[in-house]
Design a protein around this motif. Structure first.
Motif, short mmCIF file in Angstrom:
data_model
loop_
_atom_site.label_atom_id
_atom_site.label_comp_id
_atom_site.label_asym_id
_atom_site.label_seq_id
_atom_site.Cartn_x
_atom_site.Cartn_y
_atom_site.Cartn_z
N GLY A 1 3.65 5.74 -5.59
CA GLY A 1 3.57 5.78 -7.05
C GLY A 1 2.57 6.79 -7.56
N PHE B 1 -1.56 6.05 -13.12
CA PHE B 1 -1.22 4.93 -12.23
C PHE B 1 -2.40 3.97 -12.18
CE2 PHE B 1 -0.38 2.60 -8.39
CZ PHE B 1 1.01 2.56 -8.31
N PRO B 2 -2.13 2.65 -12.24
CA PRO B 2 -3.24 1.69 -12.23
C PRO B 2 -3.89 1.58 -10.84
CG PRO B 2 -1.14 0.52 -12.25
CD PRO B 2 -0.82 1.98 -12.36
N ARG C 1 0.83 -1.21 0.00
CA ARG C 1 0.00 0.00 0.00
C ARG C 1 0.87 1.27 0.00
NH1 ARG C 1 -4.18 0.71 4.34
NH2 ARG C 1 -5.11 2.22 2.95
N GLN C 2 1.97 1.21 0.72
CA GLN C 2 2.87 2.36 0.75
C GLN C 2 3.45 2.62 -0.64
OE1 GLN C 2 5.75 1.86 3.87
NE2 GLN C 2 4.27 2.23 5.49
N LEU C 3 3.77 1.53 -1.35
CA LEU C 3 4.33 1.68 -2.68
C LEU C 3 3.29 2.24 -3.65
CD1 LEU C 3 6.41 -1.62 -2.76
CD2 LEU C 3 7.35 0.70 -2.82
N VAL C 4 2.05 1.82 -3.48
CA VAL C 4 0.97 2.36 -4.31
C VAL C 4 0.84 3.87 -4.06
CG1 VAL C 4 -1.54 2.38 -4.67
CG2 VAL C 4 -0.32 0.21 -4.52
N TYR C 5 0.84 4.25 -2.79
CA TYR C 5 0.72 5.67 -2.42
C TYR C 5 1.88 6.47 -3.03
CZ TYR C 5 -1.30 9.24 0.71
OH TYR C 5 -1.96 10.33 1.22
N MET D 1 -4.14 5.35 5.47
CA MET D 1 -2.83 4.71 5.56
C MET D 1 -2.32 4.67 7.00
SD MET D 1 -0.40 3.33 3.85
CE MET D 1 -0.65 3.71 2.14
N LEU E 1 -6.38 5.10 0.43
CA LEU E 1 -5.02 5.47 0.87
C LEU E 1 -5.05 6.52 1.98
CD1 LEU E 1 -3.12 5.71 -2.55
CD2 LEU E 1 -2.98 3.89 -0.86
N LEU F 1 -2.30 -2.16 -9.11
CA LEU F 1 -0.90 -2.51 -9.32
C LEU F 1 -0.74 -4.03 -9.32
CD1 LEU F 1 2.02 -1.42 -9.54
CD2 LEU F 1 2.14 -1.50 -7.06
#
Lengths: 260, 238
Positions: free
Chosen positions: A153, B94-95, A147-151, B107, B104, A211
């Motif tokens: 990106g 972004f996908p 999730r951190q990597l998605v954020y 988080m 998000l 992703l």
């Protein structure tokens, strides 16, 4: 038995690399870090040479050297506010040059061509083991930081604003990228690996809604490219690595036609 | 001219200066924001609006001066303030689906803000588009998706960096209405904008900056006080 191993081991290696590289590549493409990956793929060379000279596993030296190259480029760029692409390509050339210089300086007997372009037909169980370790590293990164990597990106500024460890995440990505590149080296070489990291990602990236889905789709494409390239190379009596590299470009041509 | 309130401010900046080498970006900026208000931060490009928002969020340390949130130094409570970035900072290709983007906001296992993910999408009118990719949305819908993500974050103090930039007038009006509703339900919003047009009347208060605060007050009053300095016809939302 030996004849089966002669065929099966390279095929197994091609299939594993065909899955691993596109999964990592999806992360790199969506994080806009392909240029850094290309730098790392060249920056592993000095570490490989030093490791061989001192009798360590070349993979360890390669990973360390790749990370150092990435960190150096980042530091130079951050401190000087110089153009990022220019800095990365300069560091890339410098590390590649250093690697080539170290081979005669350390009096090494290294097959530079195999390092740069791979030699699937000569892979052994150790090479397969390295790919499995890299698979584990990718799984660990995605499993704990997805999730951190998605954020990061989709919104790097927002990720920093939300208190995510942006520099730590990027460093972890560099380390795992270096591990993937070094492990794929035996199959497609440090130069051609960039094609397998990028090309399989692109056909489906605009269609998927996550992703994770992009990674799965890229893995299937990579599997077909790598496995197909290997099986085609044998009857044609061609080196599989370069053939897979060419297949990556061929894959993109219909996509370019579709978008015009 | 300053805007006077009796109530204790949610967010307060005192004598904020930001300087990069010889270049002064903000000079002696002081302001305070009251709970449940919708405030426009207006200024030309390069006037220091985005820099001020980053200082107020606690993301950028000022050369001198201080920022307080509910009386506490901002460095100790950054999570109480949400900064919604400019659209150009987001990778819209972004996908990711709208639902996952909004998600998000929660988080790090933080508690939900004013609402959970589904309620936030409902509130900004994107519940029907929850499974769409971001690049399948219009500019206005993309801004509302970002706003929904902000609503999920555990804060009622929202700093919005040019949310009206590059969106069509109907989408802008929809967004302004939404921001008004949020202010009416207790959120405090500071919205940076280039807009000198009628849209300014939607705000409770307008702060005009050009390195320092030039004017601060209700929209009509600010317009009067700055008459002659600016030509409203030359400025549009964006």
């Amino acid at each position: 038995m030996d004849e089966i191993v002669f065929w099966l081991l390279p095929l197994l290696m091609a299939l594993l690399v065909g899955i691993l590289c596109p999964v990592m590549g999806t992360l790199l493409v969506t994080q806009r870090r392909v240029l850094q990956a290309n730098l790392i793929s060249h920056a592993v060379l000095p570490g490989l040479a030093v490791s061989v000279a001192f009798g360590f596993d070349p993979a360890v030296g390669g990973v360390i050297s790749g990370i150092l190259g990435s960190l150096l480029a980042e530091r130079l760029q951050r401190n000087s506010k110089l153009n990022e692409e220019a800095v990365i390509n300069t560091v890339l050339a410098g590390f590649l040059g250093l690697g080539v210089l170290l081979i005669p300086l350390l009096n090494l007997r290294l097959d530079l061509e195999a390092l740069l372009f791979g030699d699937l037909l000569t892979v052994g169980w150790l090479d397969v083991g390295r790919v499995l370790v890299a698979c584990l590293a990718v799984a660990l990164l995605l499993g704990t930081r997805y999730r951190q990597l998605v954020y990061l990106g989709v919104d790097p500024e927002g990720a920093a604003s939300a208190g995510l460890p942006v520099r730590g995440l990027r460093l972890a990505m560099s380390a795992v990228t270096a591990a993937v590149i070094v492990s794929a080296m035996a199959a497609v070489g440090v130069i051609l690996v960039i094609g397998l990291l990028c090309a399989p990602v692109l056909p489906g990236l605009r269609r998927v809604r996550s992703l994770r889905a992009a990674m799965v789709q890229a893995a299937f494409v990579g599997l077909a490219l790598s496995g197909g390239g290997f099986l085609l190379a044998l009857p044609l009596n061609l080196p599989p690595g370069p053939l897979i590299g060419v297949a990556c470009v061929v894959l993109l041509c219909p996509l370019a036609g579709r978008s015009t | 001219m300053t805007f006077q309130f009796l109530e204790e401010p949610v967010l307060r900046a005192r004598d904020v200066n930001v300087q990069y080498g010889d270049s002064v970006v903000l000079e002696n900026v002081s302001l305070s924001l009251q709970s449940g208000t919708l405030t426009a931060l207006v200024g030309a490009n390069g006037a220091g609006k985005s820099t001020l928002l980053h200082v107020l969020k606690g993301q950028l340390r000022p050369s001198s001066g201080s920022v307080y949130c509910d009386g506490d130094p901002i460095e100790t409570c950054r999570e109480r303030v949400v900064l919604m970035p400019q659209r150009s900072r987001i990778d819209w290709s972004f996908p990711i689906s709208v639902r996952d983007l909004v998600d998000l906001g929660s988080m790090n296992g933080q508690a939900f803000g004013c609402c959970d993910r589904e309620a936030a999408m409902q509130r900004v009118g994107l519940a029907d588009l929850a499974n769409r990719r971001l690049d399948e949305l219009s500019g206005g819908q993309q801004q509302r998706a970002l706003l929904a993500r902000s609503l999920v974050q555990p804060s009622r103090m929202l700093l919005l960096d040019e949310p009206c930039a590059a969106i069509d007038p109907p989408s802008r009006d929809q967004l302004l209405l939404l921001m008004r509703q949020l202010a009416d339900t207790g959120h405090t919003l500071l919205v940076s904008s280039h807009d000198w047009g009628e849209a300014l009347d939607s705000y409770d208060r307008v702060i005009v900056v050009d390195r320092s605060v030039l004017a601060d007050g209700p929209p009509a009053e600010v317009r009067r006080s700055l008459k002659g300095l600016v030509n409203p016809g030359n400025h549009h939302c964006g």
